[in-house]
Design a protein around this motif. Sequence first.
Motif, PDB file in Angstrom:
ATOM      1  N   THR A  55      -6.791   1.050  -2.070  1.00 50.80           N
ATOM      2  CA  THR A  55      -5.409   0.686  -2.358  1.00 50.80           C
ATOM      3  C   THR A  55      -4.837  -0.162  -1.224  1.00 50.80           C
ATOM      4  O   THR A  55      -4.141  -1.161  -1.459  1.00 50.80           O
ATOM      5  CB  THR A  55      -4.561   1.955  -2.564  1.00 50.80           C
TER       6      THR A  55
ATOM      7  N   VAL B 241      -3.305  -0.877  -6.586  1.00 55.56           N
ATOM      8  CA  VAL B 241      -4.124   0.275  -6.992  1.00 55.56           C
ATOM      9  C   VAL B 241      -5.318  -0.192  -7.820  1.00 55.56           C
ATOM     10  O   VAL B 241      -6.453   0.242  -7.622  1.00 55.56           O
ATOM     11  CB  VAL B 241      -3.289   1.282  -7.820  1.00 55.56           C
TER      12      VAL B 241
ATOM     13  N   SER C 231      -1.537   5.997  -6.606  1.00 56.58           N
ATOM     14  CA  SER C 231      -2.981   6.149  -6.531  1.00 56.58           C
ATOM     15  C   SER C 231      -3.361   7.629  -6.442  1.00 56.58           C
ATOM     16  O   SER C 231      -4.285   8.094  -7.118  1.00 56.58           O
ATOM     17  CB  SER C 231      -3.480   5.388  -5.298  1.00 56.58           C
TER      18      SER C 231
ATOM     19  N   ALA D 249       0.840  -1.201   0.000  1.00 54.25           N
ATOM     20  CA  ALA D 249       0.000   0.000   0.000  1.00 54.25           C
ATOM     21  C   ALA D 249       0.875   1.251   0.000  1.00 54.25           C
ATOM     22  O   ALA D 249       0.556   2.243  -0.655  1.00 54.25           O
ATOM     23  CB  ALA D 249      -0.935   0.000   1.207  1.00 54.25           C
TER      24      ALA D 249
ATOM     25  N   ALA E 159       2.063   1.866  -3.305  1.00 55.00           N
ATOM     26  CA  ALA E 159       0.990   2.212  -4.242  1.00 55.00           C
ATOM     27  C   ALA E 159       0.333   3.558  -3.969  1.00 55.00           C
ATOM     28  O   ALA E 159      -0.255   4.152  -4.873  1.00 55.00           O
ATOM     29  CB  ALA E 159      -0.075   1.117  -4.220  1.00 55.00           C
TER      30      ALA E 159
END
Lengths: 236, 287
Positions: free
Chosen positions: B240, B229, B25, B18, B21
């Motif tokens: 995400t 994502v 995102s 995460a 990402a």
Amino acid sequence: MTPLLETRGLTANYGDFRALFGVDITVQPGETVAIIGANGAGKTTLLRAIAGVLRSAPAQVLHHGAPIGALPADQVMQRGISMVPEGRRLFPSLSVEENLLIGGQTRRAKGPWSLATVYDLFPILRERRHSPGTALSGGQQQMVAIGRALMANPELMLCDEISLGLAPVVIRDIYAALPQIKAGGASLVIVEQDIAQALRVADRVYCLMEGRVTLTGRPADITRDAIHAAYFGAPA
Amino acid sequence: MIGVDTIVQGVLLGGLYALFAAGLSLVFGIMRLVNLAHGDLIVMGAYLILILVTLSGLNPFLAALVAAPLMFGLGWGLQRLVLNRTLGKDILPPLLVTFGLSIALQNALLEGFSADSRKISAGGLETASADLGIVTVGVMPLLTFASAIAVIVGLNALFYRTALGRAFRAVSDDPVTASLMGIRPAHVFAMATGVAMLVVTVAALYFGMRANFDPAIGPARLIYAFEAVIIGGLGSLWGTLAGGIIIGVAQTVGAAVNPEWQILAGHVAFLLVLLVRPRGLFPRAVD
Ligand SMILES: Nc1ncnc2c1ncn2[C@@H]1O[C@H](COP(=O)(O)OP(=O)(O)OP(=O)(O)O)[C@@H](O)[C@H]1O
Ligand SMILES: [Mg+2]
């Protein structure tokens, strides 16, 4: 007196298509100017060119005599020219209140308008403040769009067809707000398809046809026949 | 065997994904730009932190704090000078330019640091563990996960409670009307990429402390970020995180069944989610 706003030989193009052919208009401080004309006459294009969405040569748009024709929209707005765009164009991701706040977040000029006074002008918006802007009725959305433009305490407000698609009672409510807006110090340019409405509120009227000004005058001095000719290009 | 332990490890791993990402995102959500150099920027951030640690003897967390404003400035400049010029109706130019940037970054890092793999030393933290009652987990994965949560909470606060966040959302909705509000989209995009680079710095910190890295490793790491994502739903930060967790859990469970299946299991989970929910778990209402 230097006009608040003046266009001189303003031209505008969409690619190869020319939408404005040398338009001259002036707006004096405190005036309400109406722009009328048939569909496709170039009314929206004129407002977009003034607002900087469409760029022109610097001296084609003058603000207190200063050339602003080539400025981008954000800088034109910083100078105190706000727009209520055609179709209202609220931000779908923003609540009613956020839509209002964003209108004043980059320019905090002195003036009467704030969240509180906009809510006083359109009380229904206070009730709907947490709704997504686009969840409101057309009339309420128009109120948000007007309030959003007011939040910057503009010197000049450009209003593009604020009555379009609305019921007569709603139009009456919205036009009833104009005197207060003028009292707050804003001059107005109003694009309006409803000629009677335009003649009622305006100090001066311009009629556009196919990208050219075909008629100018005070409402009292303009005859129906002259308007008809200016609209459609042929005597009635 | 697959136990609570495996699942918890996977969830925590999801936190790392995460973090990889979140910046991606954020940028995609605001300007519909897919930055193919995102993984390489994380690797570059890790080298920057490594340099600061090596030169000044700073603790890596403090070094990241020093690196953060530099990374913000870099992101701001990158967007302002390069990426803004690629944005438009056509989605191809930003892809090509960031792909080129990815290659250029890898080569520059290779020139500067050689192909040897490096690691940011975190001292005792690397092996420390914490007893959570039912399971014992490493402090590092736990910190990573907590940081991912903190980053997402912070970004959401920025998005929904500040004037800048309002501008982010407005520009994403309608840049022309936003410019009528006195907002300059080019400037807002630069701020967004700057903020994304702050997140990249956090990702780089944990990335660099948890495993060896080398100049060419960015794209491989980027894959997980992309998958997180996409299955999270484009533009949704909590989505995400959910996406990262799904991939993380799939990987640890896959590895528990057969060590060779770790990577494959993550990709299979990605495909399965997309089969069931083609627009991801939490798609944005307006697109
Ligand atoms: N984005 C565009 N691309 C190409 N041509 C355009 C564009 N917008 C407007 N036009 C053309 O420019 C001319 C003027 O359009 P404009 O929207 O300014 O008219 P208008 O007077 O506002 O009309 P309406 O009353 O329908 O709003 C029209 O011929 C229109 O087709
Ligand atoms: Mg129009």
